[in-house]
Design a protein around this motif. Structure first.
Motif, PDB file in Angstrom:
ATOM      1  N   VAL A  65       3.684  -4.896   8.074  1.00 52.02           N
ATOM      2  CA  VAL A  65       4.383  -3.932   7.213  1.00 52.02           C
ATOM      3  C   VAL A  65       4.477  -2.591   7.934  1.00 52.02           C
ATOM      4  CG1 VAL A  65       4.329  -2.730   4.997  1.00 52.02           C
ATOM      5  CG2 VAL A  65       3.515  -5.104   5.155  1.00 52.02           C
ATOM      6  N   ASN A  66       5.677  -2.234   8.354  1.00 47.66           N
ATOM      7  CA  ASN A  66       5.887  -0.897   8.914  1.00 47.66           C
ATOM      8  C   ASN A  66       6.028   0.085   7.758  1.00 47.66           C
ATOM      9  OD1 ASN A  66       5.866  -1.680  11.603  1.00 47.66           O
ATOM     10  ND2 ASN A  66       8.059  -2.127  11.607  1.00 47.66           N
ATOM     11  N   GLY A  67       5.388   1.228   7.879  1.00 47.51           N
ATOM     12  CA  GLY A  67       5.451   2.208   6.785  1.00 47.51           C
ATOM     13  C   GLY A  67       4.660   1.707   5.590  1.00 47.51           C
ATOM     14  N   PRO A  68       5.221   1.633   4.389  1.00 47.24           N
ATOM     15  CA  PRO A  68       6.603   1.992   4.049  1.00 47.24           C
ATOM     16  C   PRO A  68       6.783   3.510   3.923  1.00 47.24           C
ATOM     17  CG  PRO A  68       5.415   1.263   2.107  1.00 47.24           C
ATOM     18  CD  PRO A  68       4.472   1.091   3.248  1.00 47.24           C
ATOM     19  N   VAL A  69       8.056   3.911   3.921  1.00 48.47           N
ATOM     20  CA  VAL A  69       8.381   5.319   3.704  1.00 48.47           C
ATOM     21  C   VAL A  69       8.576   5.528   2.215  1.00 48.47           C
ATOM     22  CG1 VAL A  69      10.096   7.120   4.154  1.00 48.47           C
ATOM     23  CG2 VAL A  69       9.470   5.499   5.972  1.00 48.47           C
ATOM     24  N   VAL A  70       7.959   6.573   1.686  1.00 51.88           N
ATOM     25  CA  VAL A  70       8.074   6.864   0.243  1.00 51.88           C
ATOM     26  C   VAL A  70       8.638   8.263   0.060  1.00 51.88           C
ATOM     27  CG1 VAL A  70       6.771   7.226  -1.892  1.00 51.88           C
ATOM     28  CG2 VAL A  70       6.143   5.361  -0.358  1.00 51.88           C
ATOM     29  N   LEU A 112      -7.655   0.179   0.052  1.00 53.06           N
ATOM     30  CA  LEU A 112      -6.204   0.117   0.232  1.00 53.06           C
ATOM     31  C   LEU A 112      -5.822   0.313   1.701  1.00 53.06           C
ATOM     32  CD1 LEU A 112      -5.137   2.062  -2.984  1.00 53.06           C
ATOM     33  CD2 LEU A 112      -5.410  -0.391  -2.657  1.00 53.06           C
ATOM     34  N   ILE A 113      -4.623  -0.163   2.053  1.00 49.73           N
ATOM     35  CA  ILE A 113      -4.125  -0.069   3.436  1.00 49.73           C
ATOM     36  C   ILE A 113      -2.810   0.717   3.427  1.00 49.73           C
ATOM     37  CG2 ILE A 113      -5.265  -2.229   4.129  1.00 49.73           C
ATOM     38  CD1 ILE A 113      -2.586  -3.675   3.785  1.00 49.73           C
ATOM     39  N   PRO A 114      -2.320   1.150   4.593  1.00 49.37           N
ATOM     40  CA  PRO A 114      -1.089   1.972   4.594  1.00 49.37           C
ATOM     41  C   PRO A 114       0.082   1.319   3.859  1.00 49.37           C
ATOM     42  CG  PRO A 114      -2.130   2.075   6.735  1.00 49.37           C
ATOM     43  CD  PRO A 114      -2.911   1.053   5.947  1.00 49.37           C
ATOM     44  N   GLY A 115       0.190  -0.009   3.911  1.00 45.65           N
ATOM     45  CA  GLY A 115       1.282  -0.703   3.216  1.00 45.65           C
ATOM     46  C   GLY A 115       1.240  -0.513   1.702  1.00 45.65           C
ATOM     47  N   ASP A 116       0.093  -0.074   1.190  1.00 49.66           N
ATOM     48  CA  ASP A 116      -0.047   0.142  -0.259  1.00 49.66           C
ATOM     49  C   ASP A 116       0.439   1.521  -0.699  1.00 49.66           C
ATOM     50  OD1 ASP A 116      -1.280  -2.374  -0.743  1.00 49.66           O
ATOM     51  OD2 ASP A 116      -3.189  -1.572   0.002  1.00 49.66           O
ATOM     52  N   LEU A 117       1.099   2.252   0.211  1.00 49.19           N
ATOM     53  CA  LEU A 117       1.468   3.632  -0.113  1.00 49.19           C
ATOM     54  C   LEU A 117       2.241   3.790  -1.437  1.00 49.19           C
ATOM     55  CD1 LEU A 117       1.283   6.557   0.801  1.00 49.19           C
ATOM     56  CD2 LEU A 117       3.425   6.244   2.036  1.00 49.19           C
TER      57      LEU A 117
END
Ligand code: FES
Ligand SMILES: [Fe+2]
Length: 328
Positions: A174-179, A300-305
């Motif tokens: 999972v790149n990002g995600p951008v929010v 949590l991991i970055p993909g959980d943004l």
């Protein structure tokens, strides 16, 4: 529960001529259409001796209790007590709680706050307001609304939960995600790719994120998946009580406008959306704890943004509500 917001609470088609009794926000409510087709909502427990008003009937713009005929207006005030005669002046404290209700886009919206404090604007997705045809359904999940919502903000689960359907062959990295937020609307941009041994990109490393797959969540309880310019999946997550959430799902499309063909496409789409939704439901039902909060023990991991961002916004709106009510 965040107060002072318009929530989607029901599909319009569910309220016909008879009053409808439902639980929303842990409260027993009755919805009815008056003779002018306007929808109203008050508590479904008669202030006289506790019978369900939803078992009664509608008289002009009022609803009458089935037990002794007390008649309530849309503000929850008893206007007539038949046993005391039609000229009897009913005391002001013969009343139940009422909520402002609006009907738009074939949905019933309820202001979860005080009568008279409601805002004008309903935050429906602008691009779905016209020129789209939709089909859909609703179902109840035995989960808290936070878990149901966060499932649709989860961009990591697709190649696992949906490995036989929409996540088939999908990259697991999972790149990002951008929010991005615009007031109380979150747009998140998804970029899942194959694992070739590379590190997942941070959100700040993703260029041209606007060209990626997009989803949106509008506080407090609606979501859309922008499949393409002409196809969207819409969902509303309706809080029933601490352990149940009604999910309203619709596919909006601009391709087929002939009613019979549109209906057929709707039938197929409902069939597949149900399969996908049930793949989600089977996992979400197992989650512990049964509801989420900003401060909780999950790794949590970055993909959980998008989930983290939702929790932050929810917390901010809850705190704002506490502060406002404290000050007034
Ligand atoms: S319980 Fe409703 S009128 Fe008596
Ligand atoms: Fe899913």
């Amino acid at each position: 529960m965040i107060r002072n917001q318009w929530y989607v609470v029901l599909e319009s088609r569910k309220i016909k001529r008879k009053p409808v009794g439902l639980v929303r926000f842990n409260e027993k409510l009755v919805f009815w259409r008056d003779e002018d087709n306007k929808v109203h909502c008050i508590h479904d427990i008669c202030c006289h001796r506790g019978a369900s008003l939803s078992k009664g009937c509608v008289h002009k713009d009022m609803i009458a209790c089935p037990f002794h005929g007390f008649e309530y207006d849309a503000t929850g005030q008893v206007k007539e007590i038949p046993a005391l005669g039609k000229n009897y002046e009913v005391p002001k404290d013969f009343r139940v709680k009422a909520y402002p209700v609006r009907e738009a886009y074939d949905l019933i919206w309820m202001w979860y706050g005080e009568m008279g404090s409601e805002t004008d604007e309903l935050h429906f997705f602008d691009d779905l307001k016209s020129d789209y045809f939709y089909s859909g359904f609703s179902e109840v999940w035995p989960v808290h609304y936070t878990r149901a919502i966060e499932n649709q903000l989860d961009v990591v689960h697709l190649p696992f939960v949906h490995k036989t359907t929409i996540g088939k062959g999908m990259g697991k990295v999972v790149n990002g995600p951008v929010v991005k937020w615009s007031e109380n609307r979150m747009t998140f941009y998804v970029n899942n790719v194959e694992d070739h041994g590379q590190a997942a990109l941070k959100a700040s490393e993703i260029k041209n994120y606007e060209s990626l797959f997009q989803l949106q969540f509008q506080m407090p309880n609606t979501w859309q998946n922008i499949i393409s310019d002409r196809v969207r999946i819409f969902a509303a997550f309706v809080p029933i009580d601490d352990h149940h959430t009604e999910i309203i799902i619709r596919m909006y499309q601009q391709y087929i406008k002939v009613p019979i063909l549109g209906k057929f496409l709707g039938y197929i789409s409902n069939y597949f959306n149900k399969i996908i939704l049930h793949q989600d439901r089977d996992v979400v039902m197992t989650q512990i704890p049964d509801r989420t909060d900003l401060k909780m023990h999950e790794k949590l991991i970055p993909g959980d943004l998008p989930i983290i961002e939702y929790r932050k916004k929810r917390n901010a709106l809850l705190n704002l509500d506490v502060k406002t009510n404290h000050e007034t």
